[in-house]
Design an enzyme around this catalytic site. Structure first.
Site, PDB file in Angstrom:
ATOM      1  N   LYS A 235       0.869  -1.194   0.000  1.00 27.77           N
ATOM      2  CA  LYS A 235       0.000   0.000   0.000  1.00 27.77           C
ATOM      3  C   LYS A 235       0.897   1.231   0.000  1.00 27.77           C
ATOM      4  CE  LYS A 235      -2.142   2.932   2.017  1.00 27.77           C
ATOM      5  NZ  LYS A 235      -1.975   4.353   1.640  1.00 27.77           N
ATOM      6  N   GLU A 310       9.014   0.815  11.117  1.00 27.81           N
ATOM      7  CA  GLU A 310      10.070   1.814  10.881  1.00 27.81           C
ATOM      8  C   GLU A 310       9.384   3.164  10.998  1.00 27.81           C
ATOM      9  OE1 GLU A 310      13.194   1.069  10.254  1.00 27.81           O
ATOM     10  OE2 GLU A 310      13.184  -0.971   9.462  1.00 27.81           O
ATOM     11  N   CYS A 344      13.257  10.203   7.707  1.00 25.13           N
ATOM     12  CA  CYS A 344      13.051   9.749   9.094  1.00 25.13           C
ATOM     13  C   CYS A 344      14.344   9.826   9.899  1.00 25.13           C
ATOM     14  CB  CYS A 344      12.509   8.339   9.096  1.00 25.13           C
ATOM     15  SG  CYS A 344      13.444   7.249   8.021  1.00 25.13           S
ATOM     16  N   GLU A 441       9.592  15.675  15.766  1.00 27.65           N
ATOM     17  CA  GLU A 441      10.054  15.482  14.392  1.00 27.65           C
ATOM     18  C   GLU A 441       9.362  16.507  13.490  1.00 27.65           C
ATOM     19  OE1 GLU A 441       8.666  12.019  12.165  1.00 27.65           O
ATOM     20  OE2 GLU A 441      10.732  11.670  11.558  1.00 27.65           O
TER      21      GLU A 441
END
Ligand code: NAD
Length: 530
Positions: A235, A310, A344, A441
């Site tokens: 996906k 992750e 990331c 973040e």
């Protein structure tokens, strides 16, 4: 004419060409059309300030003619492109221009059922029983076709994601091919990989990926799963479906048996949620936000499904006073401005030893003034567009919080295109550990600078985060690198480098950055019943 660098927020005004506030970002005054705007570097004489050579570049746009966009795309199920059962679709756009690229099928739960059934059938009847030698041939074929169609993939990736063509061409696409090559090499050697004499695949993998490295993430997910004998339902992220669909076409071209790989585009809350919850899925591999990762972990608890996550990060890039400073500045720039900081493992916190902080920040600002922000398809572009409007809002919100909490904001003189989603390279100094920009973040081109005095303090500050994905250490001393690597709570520690990737090198996090590893031998273990 030489312009001075604004060093404080108060100096950010349109007179100097700098960005004054978020309102001026992306759609602000003085913004020009894409391809016609000025780069971040101010126009300087060829010998610039401090003898630094600054070049003016003519536009060098990569042609988009190699990409044949369809007006609409279906789902890839059981080896064929099909319409979604309920006929739903959404639009994907070019984030650099807001131009509509194509209509994309939005998979519903019935489509998920079909894809998972197809994958289950293919796993039991064809792919699972197939010898590793044969599976490897298919993977090598996919890798070679990715190489053959690399320009097409790179242009399409930059169109759909907004990243500079230099990066999609030189990083994303070659690494995607390298992952297939690497895991093709493992497919016939599983019994020698140290997992016992006859390691078995898990079955059907449901794989959900984000928008920051659309093709590369697809390769990271598919290659090890397929090498180990699993079949896949992938996906892609809602805003970046196009290269995953081109990869599906490549998979057709490589003659992979129907059902071995299925690609379902659509909303995460519908297609993604139905996929991971499906009883026919044996393994869920997710890359994305920590928030959704936690939801998935809760939803999958007790189901017996294997799970790897992750997730996000807030990496420290640590520069000691004995580091080669010019090299470190390049590493800092690469650490946070590669892929617009939508990475990331981005080095979003610069920890710099107090004795050299002023020098490093000065060098960094000088370097940032030469970065070129703009048309992702221009081969000279360093920073492209932010992938989507929601992400731009998030970056603006956190940058505003940085200012409100008292940090000092700086961006180089920069005019941004009028349409599309843009944010200039931004540095915050005077950041304290409690600031939101030091903790959360941002996932954008925003660097928070903190200082330290001793290695112990650097370690304490670097580890003062809920995340634990990556870190960088810049020093001349090998012994210090080894000591720091042992102390840092991060899955990956780069020494005198940053953002280096290789398929043979495991990648993954600790704590809220997730668990499990992708790449290398550990990346195989994630898809084997070991
Ligand atoms: P996201 O979590 O919103 O979406 C990731 C994927 O999950 C998308 O395909 C989305 O459609 C899908 N999704 C959303 N809701 C879902 C649900 N309820 N069930 C199942 N699937 C669902 O994240 P994003 O905005 O696409 O990506 C940015 C995030 O990804 C950042 O936080 C970044 O740090 C992280 N990231 C991590 C890594 C890594 O390797 N650790 C790599 C890239 C990105």
């Amino acid at each position: 004419m030489t312009k001075s660098y604004p060093t404080q927020e108060s100096e950010h005004d349109l007179e100097t060409g700098s960005i004054k506030s978020d309102d001026a970002v992306g759609k602000g005054e003085g913004a020009g059309l894409i391809g016609q705007h000025e780069p971040c570097s101010p126009k300087l004489p060829a010998t610039g300030r401090a003898g630094q050579a600054v070049f003016e570049y003519a536009p060098a746009p990569e042609s988009r003619s190699i990409v044949h966009l369809q007006s609409s795309y279906g789902l890839f199920i059981d080896g064929a492109f099909v319409e979604p059962l309920d006929g739903k679709a959404y639009k994907t756009e070019n984030p650099a221009t807001e131009e509509l690229l194509a209509e994309i099928a939005a998979a519903g739960t019935a489509d998920v059922d079909l894809a998972v059934e197809a994958a289950g059938r293919a796993q039991k009847t064809v792919w699972g029983p197939m010898s590793g030698v044969e599976r490897a041939k298919y993977l090598f074929r996919i890798a070679r076709i990715i190489q053959e169609r690399s320009r097409e993939l790179a242009v399409l990736e930059s169109l759909d994601n907004g990243k500079p063509i230099r990066e999609s061409r030189d990083v994303d696409v070659p690494l995607a091919a390298a992952h297939f090559f690497y895991y093709a090499g493992w497919a016939d050697k599983l019994e020698y990989a140290g997992f016992g004499p006859d390691p078995q695949p898990l079955g059907v993998a449901g794989q959900v990926i984000p928008w920051n490295f659309p093709l590369m993430m697809a390769a990271w997910k598919l290659a090890p799963a397929l090498a180990a004998g699993n079949t896949c339902v992938l996906k892609p992220a809602t805003t970046t479906p196009l290269t995953a669909l081109l990869l599906a076409e490549i998979i057709q071209q490589a003659d992979l048996p129907p059902g071995v790989v299925n690609v379902l585009t659509g909303a995460g809350s519908v297609a993604g949620a139905a996929l991971v919850a499906h009883p026919g899925i044996d393994k869920v591999a997710f890359t994305g936000s920590t928030e959704i990762g936690k939801d998935l972990q809760r939803a999958l608890a007790g189901t017996g499904k294997h799970l790897t996550l992750e997730l996000g990060g807030k990496a420290a890039n640590i520069v000691f006073e004995d580091a080669p400073l010019d090299q470190a500045v390049e590493g800092i720039v690469n650490g946070i401005f590669f892929n617009q900081g939508e990475v990331c493992c981005a080095g979003s916190r610069l920890l710099v030893q107090e004795s050299i902080a002023e020098t490093v920040v000065e060098k960094l600002k000088r370097r940032l003034a030469t970065l070129r922000v703009g048309d992702p398809l221009d081969k000279n572009t360093d920073l492209g567009a932010i992938n989507n409007a929601a992400q731009l809002d998030k970056i603006r919100e956190l940058a505003a919080a940085g200012e409100a909490e008292g940090a000092v904001r700086w961006s180089p003189a920069c005019s941004l295109p009028e349409r599309g989603y843009w944010f200039p390279p931004t540095v915050f100094t005077g950041v304290s550990q409690a600031h939101r920009i030091a903790q959360e973040e941002i996932f954008g081109p925003v660097l928070s600078v903190l200082t330290f005095r001793t290695p112990e303090e650097a370690v304490a500050k670097a580890n003062n985060t809920v995340y634990g994905l990556s870190a960088g250490v810049w020093t001349e001393k090998g012994s210090r690198i080894l000591w720091m690597a042992g102390q840092l709570r991060a899955g990956v520690v780069w020494a005198n480098s940053f953002n280096r990737f290789d398929p043979s090198s495991p990648f993954g996090g600790y704590r809220e950055s997730g668990f499990g590893r992708e790449g290398g031998r550990p990346g195989l273990a994630a898809y084997l019943d070991v």
